[in-house]
Design a protein around this motif. Structure first.
Motif, short mmCIF file in Angstrom:
data_model
loop_
_atom_site.label_atom_id
_atom_site.label_comp_id
_atom_site.label_asym_id
_atom_site.label_seq_id
_atom_site.Cartn_x
_atom_site.Cartn_y
_atom_site.Cartn_z
N LEU A 190 95.59 -70.04 91.56
CA LEU A 190 97.00 -69.38 91.15
C LEU A 190 96.64 -68.99 89.74
CD1 LEU A 190 99.42 -71.73 92.70
CD2 LEU A 190 99.69 -69.52 93.09
N CYS A 191 97.13 -67.77 89.24
CA CYS A 191 96.87 -67.10 87.76
C CYS A 191 98.28 -66.93 87.34
CB CYS A 191 95.95 -65.86 87.95
SG CYS A 191 94.11 -66.46 88.43
N ARG A 235 96.00 -72.87 88.08
CA ARG A 235 95.94 -74.11 88.96
C ARG A 235 95.23 -73.72 90.06
NH1 ARG A 235 102.37 -73.53 89.78
NH2 ARG A 235 101.65 -71.24 89.11
N SER A 236 94.11 -74.47 90.52
CA SER A 236 93.04 -74.32 91.30
C SER A 236 93.10 -75.41 91.97
CB SER A 236 91.74 -73.86 90.89
OG SER A 236 90.86 -73.59 91.79
N PHE A 237 92.95 -75.15 93.69
CA PHE A 237 92.81 -76.05 94.59
C PHE A 237 91.45 -75.71 95.54
CE2 PHE A 237 93.16 -77.14 99.26
CZ PHE A 237 92.67 -78.61 98.82
N GLN A 238 90.69 -76.79 95.63
CA GLN A 238 89.51 -76.56 96.43
C GLN A 238 89.19 -77.60 97.48
OE1 GLN A 238 87.75 -73.65 96.30
NE2 GLN A 238 88.65 -72.68 94.55
N VAL A 256 97.74 -64.92 93.29
CA VAL A 256 96.90 -66.03 93.63
C VAL A 256 95.73 -65.29 94.33
CG1 VAL A 256 98.04 -65.76 95.86
CG2 VAL A 256 96.75 -67.76 95.39
N VAL A 257 94.59 -65.94 94.03
CA VAL A 257 93.17 -65.48 94.50
C VAL A 257 92.83 -66.50 95.82
CG1 VAL A 257 90.66 -65.07 94.22
CG2 VAL A 257 92.49 -64.85 92.29
N ILE A 258 92.90 -65.85 96.98
CA ILE A 258 92.74 -66.48 97.88
C ILE A 258 91.10 -66.36 98.47
CG2 ILE A 258 93.45 -66.96 100.58
CD1 ILE A 258 95.87 -65.21 99.73
N GLU A 259 90.37 -67.49 98.45
CA GLU A 259 89.04 -67.58 98.68
C GLU A 259 88.64 -68.12 99.95
OE1 GLU A 259 87.34 -70.04 95.29
OE2 GLU A 259 89.71 -69.82 94.42
N PHE A 319 100.20 -75.91 96.34
CA PHE A 319 99.49 -76.60 95.36
C PHE A 319 100.24 -77.85 95.02
CE2 PHE A 319 98.50 -77.26 91.10
CZ PHE A 319 96.93 -77.40 91.09
N GLU A 320 101.61 -77.66 94.73
CA GLU A 320 102.52 -79.06 94.12
C GLU A 320 102.11 -80.04 95.33
OE1 GLU A 320 103.94 -79.15 91.16
OE2 GLU A 320 102.90 -77.61 90.66
N ARG A 321 102.02 -80.05 96.38
CA ARG A 321 101.95 -80.88 97.47
C ARG A 321 100.46 -81.62 97.15
NH1 ARG A 321 104.10 -79.27 103.36
NH2 ARG A 321 103.67 -81.33 103.46
#
Length: 234
Positions: free
Chosen positions: A171-172, A62-65, A177-180, A201-203
């Motif tokens: 999120l893996c 799950r990825s947010f950008q 979690v990989v914080i970029e 992420f859910e929000r």
């Protein structure tokens, strides 16, 4: 050529080596990579490679950008601009990083995996290179969005964001979690921190549009890039 970690793992599996031998080979690869990292040519293009490695071993991503497209959705030319923008980027290292990223994107097509990507509409409108590059990138987004293993969501600019985004993260599974950030990536396996990012992420996901709505949005922005290309002076 030095293989990436995921390519090496596939080779080890194909050869049927026992775990002790496989561990020794992985350690040899780590030594080679460490030696390369001390050379000027390989200093660059490190930013962005951590998330690639973590994603390769995850069944659920799950990825947010909020600024750039998720690594797994980038075309080769888009990825090249991402790596070139890293501090002290060198052409040879950039080329290797782009090739590795494109190779790892094959996980999107593997059955049994689930990938959910949420981006803000701003991500679609912050563009490197040229409108032609972005048109090719949008073609890729439309193709990937149609996969049964992928969900692509966009938070339209007309909707308020539930949380002011400060950086991207991936999120893996439920393990890390990989914080970029602008010039670095940090992997956290802390349960509380992972849970906090899962809730965030859910929000973001609840605020995004998916399916027909996201395809309509992609096509609309594509048209704007096509029109923009006709107005730009070389």
């Amino acid at each position: 050529m030095v293989p990436s970690r995921d390519v090496l793992d596939r080779l080890l599996g194909a050869l049927g080596l026992d775990e002790s031998v496989a561990r020794e080979v992985r350690e040899l690869l780590a030594d080679v990579v460490a030696a390369e990292d001390n050379e000027p040519v390989a200093v660059a293009a490190a930013v962005g490679t951590t998330v690639d490695e973590e994603v390769r071993s995850a069944q659920s991503v799950r990825s947010f950008q909020c600024v750039v497209l998720p690594a797994m959705l980038q075309s080769a030319e888009y990825a090249r601009h991402v790596f070139q923008s890293a501090p002290r980027s060198m052409p040879e290292a950039v080329g290797r990083a782009v090739a590795a990223r494109v190779d790892r994107q094959s996980v999107l097509y593997e059955p049994g995996r689930e990938s959910v990507f949420v981006v803000t509409e701003a991500v679609l409108r912050i563009w490197p290179g040229s409108p032609a590059l972005m048109l090719a990138q949008f073609d890729r987004l439309l193709a990937v969005e149609s996969l049964s293993t992928v969900r692509l969501g966009v938070i339209p600019w007309r909707r308020p964001v539930p949380v002011l985004p400060r950086h991207g993260f991936t999120l893996c599974d439920q393990r890390a979690v990989v914080i970029e950030t602008f010039d670095n990536e940090r992997v956290s396996a802390d349960a509380a921190e992972v849970a906090a990012y899962e809730e965030t992420f859910e929000r973001f996901q609840r605020a995004a549009v998916f399916g027909d709505e996201v395809r309509e949005l992609l096509l609309r922005v594509m048209k704007e890039f096509r029109d923009l290309g006709d107005t730009l002076i070389p």
